[in-house]
Design an enzyme around this catalytic site. Structure first.
Site, PDB file in Angstrom:
ATOM      1  N   GLU A 208     -29.216 -21.489  12.665  1.00 28.84           N
ATOM      2  CA  GLU A 208     -30.386 -22.177  12.112  1.00 28.84           C
ATOM      3  C   GLU A 208     -31.656 -21.440  12.503  1.00 28.84           C
ATOM      4  O   GLU A 208     -32.572 -21.281  11.706  1.00 28.84           O
ATOM      5  CB  GLU A 208     -30.418 -23.624  12.617  1.00 28.84           C
ATOM      6  CG  GLU A 208     -31.439 -24.532  11.930  1.00 28.84           C
ATOM      7  CD  GLU A 208     -32.835 -24.520  12.547  1.00 28.84           C
ATOM      8  OE1 GLU A 208     -33.750 -25.078  11.943  1.00 28.84           O
ATOM      9  OE2 GLU A 208     -33.026 -23.920  13.641  1.00 28.84           O
ATOM     10  N   GLU A 209     -31.688 -20.994  13.750  1.00 32.22           N
ATOM     11  CA  GLU A 209     -32.916 -20.403  14.311  1.00 32.22           C
ATOM     12  C   GLU A 209     -33.289 -19.071  13.665  1.00 32.22           C
ATOM     13  O   GLU A 209     -34.396 -18.587  13.843  1.00 32.22           O
ATOM     14  CB  GLU A 209     -32.764 -20.202  15.823  1.00 32.22           C
ATOM     15  CG  GLU A 209     -32.604 -21.495  16.623  1.00 32.22           C
ATOM     16  CD  GLU A 209     -33.884 -22.327  16.675  1.00 32.22           C
ATOM     17  OE1 GLU A 209     -34.907 -21.898  16.114  1.00 32.22           O
ATOM     18  OE2 GLU A 209     -33.831 -23.413  17.278  1.00 32.22           O
TER      19      GLU A 209
END
Lengths: 351, 332, 343
Positions: A208-209
């Site tokens: 996600e990051e």
């Protein structure tokens, strides 16, 4: 397992984006008791299915929390054995100076992040923020020994055990978004006590990051009728403008904006009011910075919601969350899920 | 295997900026069609060639497009104004020769600019040596695209030319197609379109192919020039196996398979941690349910200039790694 | 009048309902299939003569605007922008808030009370607020909720020589063209798609294209126009009254050359003035459409609009008419089966 213990274990493990496999077993062992199946997909997303009861229409919901955390990676090994590194995910270099780290080479090595000492600096220099390229990791070994253990591309994590603060607050690294995973865990426990019709896919997403990558592919695979992302939101501190923050201990932030399905969101708010669960609003005009963004535009479009657990000092090693918020997020989500049936879903989704 | 200078020279000299890949596409097609089982060109202009096998479905992506300049305006005196296609530096472009698809030549010049560091493409123009607008319009239309005039040079160790990004990847893919006789894996070689403007061809071709694994072949930078930013990749030190760039974190399992294959075959390699940029694998690995993807990078100096530079040994080692990897029974 | 009705409706990105309802009521009797998808895109299909290729024409329904983020103790409303708005245009504009269109104004500190240094700077959004005439948080909360969308309050005006002033010409002009086409054209197969959330990152178009899976698309737009004197011609993206603007490339698409040239040929053959959109800045739904699934071919045809993304956008009726003529000519070629050959 107690949700807080689970969260502490999660945060004390490492799962830097793209290298999340170390927490998979921990997640599986926690969720397996409450789920019907657990799968790991092509990119490493952990997909936990909890089947609904009498789900004749085969309706599906996807709940996404990301299990990856920001971290560092070895970029080069210098002649004196110092390591130069770069970031995976958004890290402010100012927050890691003089930080203890672990370099995960062929064995785990302790190291410290160093830079030019003040004595050697020009007077004006200490007013300037250090750049990542001006920082080194000292492993206490010479170049040859370092090269025996360390390769370019090896992952580096910040050393920080979770601290328990007053109230029911925790401080540490990677609460973004392991607080979300903990909330999903609490939610699946709640759901095992109440009936729900929909099949629920809890997805612990990867990467996600670095760009919502795991949610992109897992949402494609599952193709749910709707999706909910559980992530963290900026909690208020004195220097942040009120309109951009939510408050600690006041329940999940319910996101409003184009990324969010308006009628489903109204239903979520109704549920919170009905069960007296505290909540707050978070307004985001466009695509938001969570897995909800990727989910909404998957395939033919997926109606999406976003819940934000208030969190202070985001993307540092002293992130703070309140267990109350995690539990209220879980409770709201569980009651919301239980309130959705194939009968009312169609009405909720039409414009 | 010998270094095939003729093939590389023809590749870099064949016109093919992003969105206008027809010529380069046809050239590559001519090179490979006798060595593949199926070949198609899709609606974005990707060239997709399949060599059938029974193992894993592997997509090999090398982009055939190159950066260029698109004409947006022709003034009364016949000077052409332009916009960039892909990453074009004003300073690099100044006083360079350019060539259009129809062979029209020009040079890039600038309006008087006091501070050269403030040079912008909007202050520059292309001079094709005509007397007025009418004559210009008989040679060039608005919307036409030119590229830097290629000038191929080499010595024993090194190739110097524009468009190595990513004709060198195309070269490696073509040579691999010719070298692999009985593929054990099901190979889809894709010469992608529009990588330079955002990996657009890779995205749609991966959707069509839906591979199990993808390997891209593209150039990367180098950190071995004077005062270069720290980057542990240099020319002549072997092929580069990507760990990360801004578009992808290589699947650790796939990365380890690549390292193992390199080690087992004595292929010198470097590990690449790139802090900027991206390539086709970035788009491919997010396709459908996700595609574990890696990148074989060719260390390259002066990327996106008129004289990019690679080491022939690195190229041959990259080719060797690709062939060995594709002939490997990949367990995933 | 359709364009008046469309531009005076509120349809800030993510809240397109009012515009969607107008469009549906206009076209529903003229299409063979009509659906609203899960994101709110309107997907209409007209059945008739078709080629082997699936043809789609799109226009986005949404407009830039504001959204309420907070109500302060004095009852004043804090907001943030939805889509790309130059913050300098906001001060001293009337707005309409929420579904019940509560009128308000965007206020700021009077010039008399500003320091010289303040006056030289653009006013930051954080120091702007909307005043609806209430004095307390409780009172404001009766009319306005956090999350309410805010649209500019600007009526449709015809002025000058065949000119129109309105808000949201980007892209109600495209919607209007597409509605008129759907109503007038008979016996030709195509999808008419009205998308949501273009202004906040082309969010609706991808899912719509995923559903339709077109081979060829035309994206209709209102586009940048800045044809003031004393600018080099290459810096002028489009001109008013020089006809529909055909896009070369933008940040999201290099438009297919064969399709672009075909459209130009049709314009020339039918004596319709046209121009190229010279700027490569900006982007539109085409970016998502042409890279969806296995990829497809797109073109963008736009009506030039001055002061785009402001409450006072300006366009020419002649450009509108010429764009409409061009679209009809394209569909005529399509009917003959010639438009999509070789593309």
């Amino acid at each position: 397992m107690n949700t807080k213990e689970f969260l502490i274990k999660l945060c004390n493990s490492r799962s830097v984006s793209g290298h999340e496999s170390d927490v998979v077993q921990l997640i599986e062992s926690a969720f397996s008791k409450y789920s019907d199946s657990i799968k790991v997909d092509n990119l490493g997303n952990v997909i936990i299915l909890k089947k609904g009861k009498n789900n004749i229409s085969n309706s599906k919901a996807m709940i996404a929390g990301h299990m990856d955390e920001i971290g560092l990676v070895v970029k080069s090994i210098e002649e004196n054995g110092f390591i130069k590194f770069t970031n995976i995910g958004g890290i402010d270099p100012r927050t890691i100076l003089s930080q203890e780290v672990t370099v995960h080479g062929t064995k785990d090595l302790f190291g410290v992040i160093v830079s030019k000492p003040p004595h050697l600096q020009e007077e004006s220099e200490n007013e300037k923020a250090l750049k990542m390229d001006e920082l080194y990791i000292d492993l206490g070994y010479d170049n040859n020994t370092v090269k025996n253990y360390v390769n370019i591309g090896d992952i580096i994590t910040i050393n920080r055990e979770i601290k328990e603060l007053r109230g029911d607050r925790l401080a540490g690294k990677s609460l973004d978004d392991k607080a979300g995973i903990a909330s999903m865990y609490e939610c699946i426990k709640e759901l095992s006590k109440i009936e729900h019709e929909l099949d629920i896919y809890f997805v612990c997403t990867v990467q996600e990051e670095v760009g919502l990558r795991g949610a992109t592919t897992s949402a494609y695979k599952i193709n749910p009728d709707f999706g909910v992302a559980i992530d963290v939101g900026f909690a208020s501190t004195p220097e942040l403008p009120k309109k951009h923050t939510i408050d600690m201990g006041m329940g999940p932030g319910i996101t409003i904006g184009g990324n969010i399905h308006p009628k489903l969101r109204e239903k979520l708010v109704e549920t919170a009011k009905e069960y007296n669960i505290p909540f707050q609003y978070e307004v985001a005009p466009g695509g938001i910075g969570t897995d909800a963004n990727a989910m909404q535009i998957t395939r033919e479009g997926i109606p999406t919601l976003n819940l934000s657990i208030p969190l202070r000092y985001m993307h540092t090693s002293v992130e703070v969350v309140d267990m109350k918020d995690i539990k209220n997020t879980a409770k709201l989500l569980a009651f919301f899920i239980a309130s959705i049936t194939s009968d009312n879903l169609e009405g909720l989704l039409c414009y | 295997m010998e270094f095939n200078s003729k093939l590389l020279e023809e590749l870099v000299k064949t016109y093919g900026p992003s969105g206008n890949e027809t010529r380069i596409c046809n050239y590559i097609k001519g090179q490979i069609e006798n060595y593949v089982d199926e070949i198609i060109i899709d609606s974005l202009g990707n060239l997709i060639a399949r060599k059938k096998g029974n193992g894993k479905k592997i997509m090999i992506a090398a982009h055939m497009d190159q950066i260029g300049l698109m004409v947006t305006d022709i003034d009364d005196n016949g000077f052409l104004r332009f916009t960039n296609i892909g990453g074009v530096s004003p300073l690099v472009s100044l006083h360079q020769h350019v060539i259009f698809e129809n062979g029209v030549l020009g040079i890039i010049a600038k309006e008087p600019v006091e501070d050269i560091s403030k040079l912008r493409l909007s202050n520059m123009y292309i001079d094709i040596g005509v007397k007025d607008k009418k004559e210009a319009e008989s040679l060039v239309n608005i919307g036409d695209v030119c590229v830097y005039l290629p000038h191929y040079c080499e010595n024993e160790n090194t190739v110097f030319t524009s468009a190595l990004d990513d004709r060198i990847g195309c070269y490696i893919a073509i040579e691999a197609i010719k070298a692999i006789e009985n593929p054990i894996n099901d190979l889809y070689f894709v010469f992608t379109a529009q990588e330079e403007v955002g990996t657009r061809g890779a995205k749609t071709s991966a959707y069509r192919i839906d591979p199990d694994i993808c390997i891209s072949i593209d150039v990367t930078g180098s950190g071995d020039t004077p005062k270069a930013k720290t980057f542990a990749v240099g020319l002549g030190k072997g092929t580069a196996i990507k760990v990360k760039d801004q578009s992808i974190l290589t699947h650790p399992k796939l990365r380890n398979i690549m390292i193992e294959v390199a080690k087992n075959n004595n292929i010198p390699y470097q590990l690449e941690v790139l802090e900027y940029g991206g390539t086709d694998s970035g788009a491919v690995h997010l396709t459908k349910e996700g595609v574990p993807s890696g990148v074989i990078s060719i260390p390259t100096r002066y990327v996106h200039s008129t004289t990019e530079m690679v080491s022939k040994n690195d190229v041959m080692n990259s080719l060797k790694l690709l062939i060995k990897l594709l002939e490997h029974n990949i367990e995933f | 009048m359709l364009l008046k009705k469309l531009t005076e409706a509120s349809g800030v990105s993510g809240n397109e309902k009012e515009v969607r309802d107008i469009i549906i009521s206009e076209i529903k009797d003229y299409v063979d299939d009509l659906k609203v998808d899960k994101l709110g895109n309107v997907i209409a299909y007209k059945n008739g003569k078709s080629s082997s290729k699936i043809f789609m024409i799109t226009a986005h329904m949404d407009e830039v605007g504001l959204i309420v983020t907070d109500i302060d103790d004095k009852g004043l409303i804090k907001f943030t922008t939805v889509g790309g708005i130059d913050k300098r245009i906001l001060v001293s504009k009337p707005v309409l808030i929420g579904d019940s269109k509560i009128p308000g104004v965007i206020g700021s500190k009077p010039i008399h009370l500003q320091k010289k240094s303040e006056r030289e700077k653009a006013i930051d959004i954080d120091s702007l607020y909307i005043d609806i005439g209430t004095d307390t948080k409780d009172e404001t909360s009766k009319y306005v909720k956090i999350g309410d969308y805010v649209a500019f309050d600007s009526i449709y005006v015809e002025f000058g020589d065949n000119m129109i002033k309105a808000k949201a010409l980007d892209n109600r002009v495209g919607c209007s063209l597409l509605v008129e086409l759907i109503k007038e054209v008979k016996d030709i197969s195509f999808y008419g798609v009205f998308t949501v959330m273009e202004e906040i990152g082309l969010r609706g178009a991808g899912p719509a294209a995923y559903y339709v899976d077109p081979d060829i698309s035309i994206v209709l737009e209102g586009t940048l126009c800045f044809d003031v004197p004393k600018i080099d011609s290459h810096l002028i993206p489009t001109y008013i009254n020089k006809g529909p603007a055909i896009s070369l490339m933008d940040r999201t698409t290099i438009f297919n050359k064969a399709l672009r040239e075909r459209i130009v040929d049709i314009a020339i053959k039918n004596n319709i003035p046209y121009q190229y959109r010279k700027s490569s800045m900006g982007g539109n739904d085409s970016g998502r459409i042409h890279t969806t699934k296995e990829g497809s071919v797109t073109a963008t045809i736009s009506v030039p609009c001055r002061n785009i993304h402001s409450p006072t956008s300006v366009m020419s009726k002649k450009d509108y008419e010429n764009t409409y003529k061009l679209l009809k000519a394209i569909l005529k070629e399509y009917e003959k089966g010639e438009f999509t050959d070789g593309i």
